[in-house]
Scaffold this active site. Structure first.
Site, mmCIF file in Angstrom:
data_model
loop_
_atom_site.group_PDB
_atom_site.id
_atom_site.type_symbol
_atom_site.label_atom_id
_atom_site.label_comp_id
_atom_site.label_asym_id
_atom_site.label_seq_id
_atom_site.Cartn_x
_atom_site.Cartn_y
_atom_site.Cartn_z
ATOM 1 N N PRO A 86 0.886 -1.078 -0.043
ATOM 2 C CA PRO A 86 0.240 0.038 -0.004
ATOM 3 C C PRO A 86 0.894 0.989 -0.045
ATOM 4 C CG PRO A 86 -0.808 -1.552 1.542
ATOM 5 C CD PRO A 86 0.501 -2.250 0.886
ATOM 6 N N CYS A 87 0.606 1.996 -0.951
ATOM 7 C CA CYS A 87 1.522 3.158 -1.234
ATOM 8 C C CYS A 87 1.159 4.673 -0.560
ATOM 9 C CB CYS A 87 1.626 3.559 -2.938
ATOM 10 S SG CYS A 87 -0.037 3.441 -3.586
ATOM 11 N N GLN A 88 0.127 4.615 -0.021
ATOM 12 C CA GLN A 88 0.021 5.942 0.505
ATOM 13 C C GLN A 88 0.826 6.523 1.567
ATOM 14 O OE1 GLN A 88 -2.254 3.582 0.501
ATOM 15 N NE2 GLN A 88 -4.274 4.087 -0.707
#
Length: 346
Positions: A86-88
């Site tokens: 997950p890149c957030q």
């Protein structure tokens, strides 16, 4: 290196979501043994569309023995461990996150599983900001590759050069125990890229709040009257809020400001789309307006711009489908990377 006598490549997809990476690799000729993700809401979409099981599990609780069990019977195949954490937490857009974000640890869990399962190949995809925003996490990951005698290559690529009709920059890392693998730079030049028109112009027209009776996921969410009026005053084919004539249409937060210029904008027919985010189906959160119809993108349009196959079906609430589509690795880009892995050893 000498060409392999092994039968092919098998892969396990960490952080699999609805299966964009899995589907692209599968279409390239790589056998997917499983997709693993803690998000139960993606399970139905993943398994309906992919020839692989979805294992609902938090990667922090995933044991290497579970992966090794999946690999039994495939000793004559190369093993690819792949995923997009997950890149957030690494995104330059995420300026309000706490200094210590639990999601950052997910890349370190990926790192742990590389140490414990010793794959032949590693494929990691993430946002361009991963190295800058949290260098020690990335450096730990790379040091593991060096310690385990992997050769690796990493860079930022634009998905539009891999048959994805989007301006979507992604950080990609390849690693191999068997060769000096390098990243492909492109399959399309800037003059050959696909456009919004190429991708969604064939779909039947919709009104805001309407769902097509025969085309799965071709649904546009309802809009308030104010947003319909905004769209009516937004020129077709790339218009934006700066074109509005009536001042009352401008939100208070935008008055007197030139930033967030894509908010309330329309897509341009003959350009790639901007990045398809998890909120692509909402009109106000980006350049998500249809090029000429008075509505936001449908879920089907977002999926096609992400290069999911036309028969790929998504399940869940609007928010869940938005996350499944917007967070996905574009399958067409994954396909080209999968072919690159196969050509390097077969």
């Amino acid at each position: 290196m000498k060409k392999s006598i092994k039968k092919g490549i098998v892969a396990i997809d960490l952080f699999a979501g609805a299966g964009g990476l899995s589907r692209g690799l599968q279409d390239a000729g790589i056998k997917i043994l499983a997709g693993i993700d803690f998000d139960e809401s993606a399970k139905k979409s993943y398994e309906y569309n992919n020839k692989a099981p979805f294992i609902t599990k938090d990667i922090k609780l995933l044991k290497s023995d579970e992966i090794l069990e999946l690999l039994k019977g495939y000793e004559d195949y190369y093993f690819l461990l792949c995923g997009c954490a997950p890149c957030q937490a690494f995104s330059t857009r995420n300026s309000k996150q706490k200094e210590v974000d639990e999601r950052r640890s997910l890349l370190l869990e990926f790192d742990r599983l590389i140490k414990e399962t010793n794959p032949d190949f590693v494929f990691m995809e993430n946002v361009p900001g991963i190295k800058k925003r949290e260098p020690h996490v990335y450096e730990t990951f790379v040091q593991t590759l060096k310690d385990k005698k992997y050769k690796h290559d990493a860079d930022v690529v634009n998905t539009k050069h891999f048959e994805v009709p989007q301006e979507r920059k992604r950080f990609v890392l390849f690693a191999s125990k068997h060769n000096n693998i390098t990243l492909p730079t492109h399959v399309l030049s800037n003059t050959e890229v696909l456009t919004v028109r190429d991708t969604i112009a064939h779909l039947p027209a919709l009104k805001a709040g309407e769902e097509h009776s025969a085309i799965k996921n071709h649904k546009a969410i309802n809009l308030i009257d104010l947003n319909i009026e905004r769209l009516k005053q937004t020129p077709h084919d790339g218009g934006s809020r700066i074109d509005w004539k009536d001042e009352y249409l401008t939100a208070k937060c935008h008055k007197g400001k030139k930033g967030f210029g894509n908010s309330y904008g329309r897509l341009s027919w003959d350009k790639p789309a901007p990045t398809v985010t998890t909120r692509f189906y909402t009109y106000s959160s980006g350049r998500h307006g249809h090029p000429e119809q008075n509505r936001a993108m449908s879920f089907k349009e977002g999926a096609l711009l992400q290069t999911f196959p036309a028969d790929y079906v998504f399940f869940g609430t609007n928010g869940e489908k938005g996350k499944q589509i917007g967070n996905a690795v574009p399958p067409k880009m994954a396909y080209h990377f999968g072919r690159h892995f196969l050509k390097s050893v077969m």
